[in-house]
Design a protein around this motif. Structure first.
Motif, PDB file in Angstrom:
ATOM      1  N   PHE A   8       7.004   3.737  -3.885  1.00 35.10           N
ATOM      2  CA  PHE A   8       6.096   3.811  -2.724  1.00 35.10           C
ATOM      3  C   PHE A   8       5.060   2.561  -2.792  1.00 35.10           C
ATOM      4  N   CYS A   9       4.596   2.194  -3.935  1.00 37.46           N
ATOM      5  CA  CYS A   9       3.669   0.924  -4.155  1.00 37.46           C
ATOM      6  C   CYS A   9       4.529  -0.122  -3.976  1.00 37.46           C
ATOM      7  N   GLN A  10       5.806  -0.242  -4.331  1.00 37.60           N
ATOM      8  CA  GLN A  10       6.585  -1.674  -3.922  1.00 37.60           C
ATOM      9  C   GLN A  10       6.975  -1.586  -2.567  1.00 37.60           C
ATOM     10  N   LYS A  11       7.136  -0.561  -1.850  1.00 36.91           N
ATOM     11  CA  LYS A  11       7.303  -0.625  -0.366  1.00 36.91           C
ATOM     12  C   LYS A  11       6.249  -1.128   0.307  1.00 36.91           C
ATOM     13  N   TRP A  12       5.013  -0.515  -0.189  1.00 39.24           N
ATOM     14  CA  TRP A  12       3.852  -0.701   0.877  1.00 39.24           C
ATOM     15  C   TRP A  12       2.728  -1.850   0.532  1.00 39.24           C
ATOM     16  N   SER A  15       0.446  -7.258  -1.897  1.00 37.09           N
ATOM     17  CA  SER A  15       0.012  -8.159  -3.277  1.00 37.09           C
ATOM     18  C   SER A  15      -1.104  -7.322  -3.942  1.00 37.09           C
ATOM     19  N   PRO A  16      -0.711  -7.346  -5.254  1.00 32.23           N
ATOM     20  CA  PRO A  16      -0.104  -8.061  -6.054  1.00 32.23           C
ATOM     21  C   PRO A  16       1.482  -7.578  -6.046  1.00 32.23           C
ATOM     22  N   GLN A  17       2.040  -8.261  -6.665  1.00 36.08           N
ATOM     23  CA  GLN A  17       3.509  -7.915  -6.523  1.00 36.08           C
ATOM     24  C   GLN A  17       3.802  -7.456  -7.932  1.00 36.08           C
ATOM     25  N   PRO A  18       4.993  -6.524  -8.189  1.00 38.15           N
ATOM     26  CA  PRO A  18       5.259  -6.041  -9.426  1.00 38.15           C
ATOM     27  C   PRO A  18       5.178  -7.326 -10.807  1.00 38.15           C
ATOM     28  N   GLY A  19       4.569  -6.752 -11.643  1.00 38.39           N
ATOM     29  CA  GLY A  19       4.711  -7.895 -12.674  1.00 38.39           C
ATOM     30  C   GLY A  19       3.351  -8.755 -12.652  1.00 38.39           C
ATOM     31  N   GLU A  20       2.574  -8.958 -11.635  1.00 39.10           N
ATOM     32  CA  GLU A  20       1.555  -9.843 -11.459  1.00 39.10           C
ATOM     33  C   GLU A  20       0.419  -9.059 -12.123  1.00 39.10           C
ATOM     34  N   ARG A  21      -0.618  -9.839 -12.348  1.00 39.30           N
ATOM     35  CA  ARG A  21      -1.964  -9.344 -12.828  1.00 39.30           C
ATOM     36  C   ARG A  21      -2.691  -8.548 -11.677  1.00 39.30           C
ATOM     37  N   GLY A  22      -2.967  -7.317 -12.138  1.00 36.83           N
ATOM     38  CA  GLY A  22      -3.740  -6.405 -11.370  1.00 36.83           C
ATOM     39  C   GLY A  22      -2.647  -5.491 -10.438  1.00 36.83           C
ATOM     40  N   TYR A  23      -1.604  -5.458 -10.555  1.00 38.23           N
ATOM     41  CA  TYR A  23      -0.685  -4.794  -9.937  1.00 38.23           C
ATOM     42  C   TYR A  23      -0.864  -3.170 -10.392  1.00 38.23           C
ATOM     43  N   TYR A  24      -0.758  -2.854 -11.468  1.00 41.06           N
ATOM     44  CA  TYR A  24      -1.194  -1.368 -11.815  1.00 41.06           C
ATOM     45  C   TYR A  24      -2.432  -1.000 -11.327  1.00 41.06           C
ATOM     46  N   LYS A  25      -3.470  -1.502 -11.282  1.00 40.07           N
ATOM     47  CA  LYS A  25      -4.756  -1.127 -10.693  1.00 40.07           C
ATOM     48  C   LYS A  25      -4.690  -0.747  -9.231  1.00 40.07           C
ATOM     49  N   ALA A  28      -2.552   1.972  -8.576  1.00 42.91           N
ATOM     50  CA  ALA A  28      -3.456   3.325  -8.739  1.00 42.91           C
ATOM     51  C   ALA A  28      -4.253   3.538  -7.581  1.00 42.91           C
ATOM     52  N   ARG A  29      -4.953   2.382  -7.097  1.00 44.23           N
ATOM     53  CA  ARG A  29      -5.805   2.687  -5.928  1.00 44.23           C
ATOM     54  C   ARG A  29      -5.161   3.203  -4.735  1.00 44.23           C
ATOM     55  N   LEU A  30      -3.971   2.545  -4.571  1.00 45.06           N
ATOM     56  CA  LEU A  30      -3.431   3.081  -3.197  1.00 45.06           C
ATOM     57  C   LEU A  30      -2.842   4.416  -3.242  1.00 45.06           C
ATOM     58  N   LEU A  31      -2.262   4.758  -4.279  1.00 45.01           N
ATOM     59  CA  LEU A  31      -1.816   6.010  -4.672  1.00 45.01           C
ATOM     60  C   LEU A  31      -2.927   7.107  -4.505  1.00 45.01           C
ATOM     61  N   ALA A  32      -4.048   6.707  -5.268  1.00 48.39           N
ATOM     62  CA  ALA A  32      -5.342   7.525  -4.897  1.00 48.39           C
ATOM     63  C   ALA A  32      -5.631   7.740  -3.603  1.00 48.39           C
ATOM     64  N   GLU A  33      -5.572   6.628  -2.893  1.00 43.75           N
ATOM     65  CA  GLU A  33      -6.107   6.995  -1.367  1.00 43.75           C
ATOM     66  C   GLU A  33      -5.229   7.697  -0.523  1.00 43.75           C
ATOM     67  N   VAL A  34      -3.862   7.587  -0.893  1.00 43.34           N
ATOM     68  CA  VAL A  34      -2.800   8.187   0.062  1.00 43.34           C
ATOM     69  C   VAL A  34      -2.775   9.733  -0.367  1.00 43.34           C
ATOM     70  N   THR A  35      -3.139   9.967  -1.746  1.00 43.12           N
ATOM     71  CA  THR A  35      -3.059  11.406  -2.093  1.00 43.12           C
ATOM     72  C   THR A  35      -4.283  12.247  -2.118  1.00 43.12           C
TER      73      THR A  35
END
Length: 84
Positions: A8-12, A15-25, A28-35
């Motif tokens: 879901f994150c890769q699709k929507w 930035s940042p892109q996978p592997g870039e600094r801040g991607y995980y955070k 997590a923020r996007l997933l929190a927002e949509v769930t």
């Protein structure tokens, strides 16, 4: 087909892109927002979000469908899509 959190994150996320600094955070923020869950809860699912509840993948699929519909509706020229 259900939708896993990382996909879901890769699709929507633009930035940042996978592997870039801040991607995980950012993911997590996007997933929190949509769930509707807290960022802390989402981060508790692990670095790859694999410990997520089963209900989350259903929620993410529904949100994915809604986002796809929004993209179609916001398309500049709907007449092409409607065959007019």
């Amino acid at each position: 087909m259900l939708l896993e959190p990382l996909f879901f994150c890769q699709k929507w996320m633009l930035s940042p892109q996978p592997g870039e600094r801040g991607y995980y955070k950012a993911c997590a923020r996007l997933l929190a927002e949509v769930t509707g869950l807290s960022v802390r809860t989402v981060e508790g699912w692990g670095t790859d979000f694999s410990n997520r509840p089963e209900s989350v993948i259903v929620t993410l699929k529904k949100e994915d469908i809604l986002l796809q519909i929004r993209e179609l509706v916001n398309s500049e020229d709907l007449s092409d899509l409607l065959g007019k």
